[in-house]
Design a protein around this motif. Sequence first.
Motif, mmCIF file in Angstrom:
data_model
loop_
_atom_site.group_PDB
_atom_site.id
_atom_site.type_symbol
_atom_site.label_atom_id
_atom_site.label_comp_id
_atom_site.label_asym_id
_atom_site.label_seq_id
_atom_site.Cartn_x
_atom_site.Cartn_y
_atom_site.Cartn_z
ATOM 1 N N GLU A 61 1.009 -1.137 -0.050
ATOM 2 C CA GLU A 61 0.182 0.312 0.145
ATOM 3 C C GLU A 61 0.617 1.403 0.179
ATOM 4 O OE1 GLU A 61 0.563 2.054 3.014
ATOM 5 O OE2 GLU A 61 1.752 0.588 3.554
ATOM 6 N N ALA A 62 -0.036 2.680 -0.348
ATOM 7 C CA ALA A 62 1.273 3.641 0.251
ATOM 8 C C ALA A 62 -0.480 4.624 0.205
ATOM 9 C CB ALA A 62 1.420 3.834 -1.213
ATOM 10 N N GLY A 63 0.028 6.198 0.977
ATOM 11 C CA GLY A 63 -0.900 6.482 1.453
ATOM 12 C C GLY A 63 -1.109 6.418 2.960
ATOM 13 N N ARG A 64 -1.649 5.658 3.588
ATOM 14 C CA ARG A 64 -1.525 5.354 5.000
ATOM 15 C C ARG A 64 -0.485 6.438 6.705
ATOM 16 N NH1 ARG A 64 -0.196 0.205 7.706
ATOM 17 N NH2 ARG A 64 -1.189 0.394 9.845
ATOM 18 N N PHE A 120 -13.155 9.262 2.797
ATOM 19 C CA PHE A 120 -14.519 9.350 3.348
ATOM 20 C C PHE A 120 -14.733 7.819 3.149
ATOM 21 C CE2 PHE A 120 -15.427 12.679 -0.201
ATOM 22 C CZ PHE A 120 -15.486 13.662 0.805
ATOM 23 N N ASP A 121 -14.097 6.695 2.926
ATOM 24 C CA ASP A 121 -14.625 5.816 3.350
ATOM 25 C C ASP A 121 -13.685 5.259 4.578
ATOM 26 O OD1 ASP A 121 -16.096 4.697 1.761
ATOM 27 O OD2 ASP A 121 -15.087 4.415 0.545
ATOM 28 N N ILE A 122 -12.107 5.698 5.200
ATOM 29 C CA ILE A 122 -11.101 5.880 6.060
ATOM 30 C C ILE A 122 -11.758 6.602 6.682
ATOM 31 C CG2 ILE A 122 -9.432 6.915 6.197
ATOM 32 C CD1 ILE A 122 -8.310 6.678 3.446
ATOM 33 N N ASP A 123 -12.525 7.265 6.901
ATOM 34 C CA ASP A 123 -12.848 7.827 8.032
ATOM 35 C C ASP A 123 -13.908 7.175 8.117
ATOM 36 O OD1 ASP A 123 -11.466 10.262 7.319
ATOM 37 O OD2 ASP A 123 -13.471 11.622 6.872
ATOM 38 N N SER A 124 -14.581 6.432 7.855
ATOM 39 C CA SER A 124 -15.928 5.399 8.355
ATOM 40 C C SER A 124 -15.463 4.244 8.956
ATOM 41 C CB SER A 124 -16.899 5.144 7.283
ATOM 42 O OG SER A 124 -16.497 4.716 6.756
ATOM 43 N N MET A 125 -13.774 3.674 8.312
ATOM 44 C CA MET A 125 -14.175 2.651 8.940
ATOM 45 C C MET A 125 -12.520 2.402 9.472
ATOM 46 S SD MET A 125 -12.915 0.858 5.343
ATOM 47 C CE MET A 125 -14.138 0.979 4.610
ATOM 48 N N ASN A 126 -11.693 3.306 9.789
ATOM 49 C CA ASN A 126 -10.341 3.922 10.122
ATOM 50 C C ASN A 126 -9.515 2.916 8.800
ATOM 51 O OD1 ASN A 126 -9.236 0.865 10.697
ATOM 52 N ND2 ASN A 126 -10.582 0.595 12.423
ATOM 53 N N LEU A 128 -6.147 1.450 9.015
ATOM 54 C CA LEU A 128 -5.651 0.041 9.050
ATOM 55 C C LEU A 128 -6.961 -0.835 7.872
ATOM 56 C CD1 LEU A 128 -3.698 -2.591 9.907
ATOM 57 C CD2 LEU A 128 -5.839 -3.094 11.910
ATOM 58 N N ASN A 129 -8.169 -0.630 8.589
ATOM 59 C CA ASN A 129 -8.846 -1.657 7.447
ATOM 60 C C ASN A 129 -9.262 -1.422 6.196
ATOM 61 O OD1 ASN A 129 -9.971 -3.217 9.852
ATOM 62 N ND2 ASN A 129 -11.201 -2.226 11.101
ATOM 63 N N ALA A 130 -9.303 -0.048 6.059
ATOM 64 C CA ALA A 130 -8.814 0.818 4.613
ATOM 65 C C ALA A 130 -8.106 0.872 4.079
ATOM 66 C CB ALA A 130 -9.136 2.661 4.665
ATOM 67 N N THR A 131 -6.959 -0.070 4.845
ATOM 68 C CA THR A 131 -5.549 -0.503 3.845
ATOM 69 C C THR A 131 -6.001 -1.752 3.404
ATOM 70 O OG1 THR A 131 -4.311 0.566 4.864
ATOM 71 C CG2 THR A 131 -3.146 -0.598 3.926
ATOM 72 N N LYS A 132 -6.376 -3.093 4.374
ATOM 73 C CA LYS A 132 -7.092 -4.056 3.987
ATOM 74 C C LYS A 132 -7.931 -3.780 2.572
ATOM 75 C CE LYS A 132 -6.491 -5.421 8.957
ATOM 76 N NZ LYS A 132 -7.044 -5.936 10.413
ATOM 77 N N GLU A 133 -8.772 -3.444 3.239
ATOM 78 C CA GLU A 133 -9.370 -3.082 2.026
ATOM 79 C C GLU A 133 -8.975 -2.845 0.767
ATOM 80 O OE1 GLU A 133 -13.835 -3.355 -0.702
ATOM 81 O OE2 GLU A 133 -12.971 -4.428 1.778
ATOM 82 N N ALA A 134 -8.314 -1.646 0.762
ATOM 83 C CA ALA A 134 -7.472 -1.386 -0.674
ATOM 84 C C ALA A 134 -6.865 -3.101 -1.365
ATOM 85 C CB ALA A 134 -7.075 -0.183 -0.397
ATOM 86 N N MET A 135 -6.131 -3.594 -0.395
ATOM 87 C CA MET A 135 -5.283 -4.888 -0.537
ATOM 88 C C MET A 135 -6.506 -5.847 -1.064
ATOM 89 S SD MET A 135 -2.504 -4.695 2.287
ATOM 90 C CE MET A 135 -0.674 -4.707 2.121
ATOM 91 N N ASN A 136 -7.181 -6.654 -0.425
ATOM 92 C CA ASN A 136 -8.612 -6.878 -1.199
ATOM 93 C C ASN A 136 -9.250 -6.481 -2.444
ATOM 94 O OD1 ASN A 136 -8.184 -8.810 1.165
ATOM 95 N ND2 ASN A 136 -10.165 -7.703 2.226
ATOM 96 N N ILE A 137 -9.262 -5.029 -3.255
ATOM 97 C CA ILE A 137 -9.627 -4.862 -3.809
ATOM 98 C C ILE A 137 -8.481 -4.414 -5.081
ATOM 99 C CG2 ILE A 137 -10.221 -2.547 -5.499
ATOM 100 C CD1 ILE A 137 -11.210 -1.459 -2.593
#
Length: 163
Positions: A61-64, A120-126, A128-137
């Motif tokens: 990832e990038a952008g954390r 916006f999604d980062i704000d709602s899921m935090n 760490l979870n946004a990073t996991k989601e980006a990796m899954n995508i």
Amino acid sequence: MQNHLPGVPGGSKLRIHCRKYSNFIKMKSANPKLAERTGTIIEFDNNLRRRFGSPVCGVDEAGRGPLAGPVVAAAVIFGDDVYIEGVFDSKQVPKKRREELYEEILHFALSYGIGIVDNFDIDSMNILNATKEAMNIAVSRLNESPAIIIADGNFYTHPRVMV
């Protein structure tokens, strides 16, 4: 062996450091530390292939770190006999070389996927979870399913593939 890539944006100016593994052993790099690090990565990847099969996928990832903006992840599968000198932590690679590596990665990748999660999604899921989601995508956008995924960090899991 350094080549130029006709038909790839910037290809006439792009120096490619892609070699078959057997040629790596004979390589006399201008940067011995970089060659040693690349050799270690090749050995690590080959051990994974022997244990789990192919293909091996790398995801990062990038952008954390930034306070605003999206988190972006990329998943890439290379052929078993390809390496690109200098591919490791992008934060340690100079910007100009990162841009060159981008073109090389796209050219030599058997498959790649990009995942983006916005602020916006980062704000709602935090983050760490946004990073996991980006990796899954990113992994879900690969053309083929990897046998194993190599992920930066120890927090990432995938529902169908060993990480």
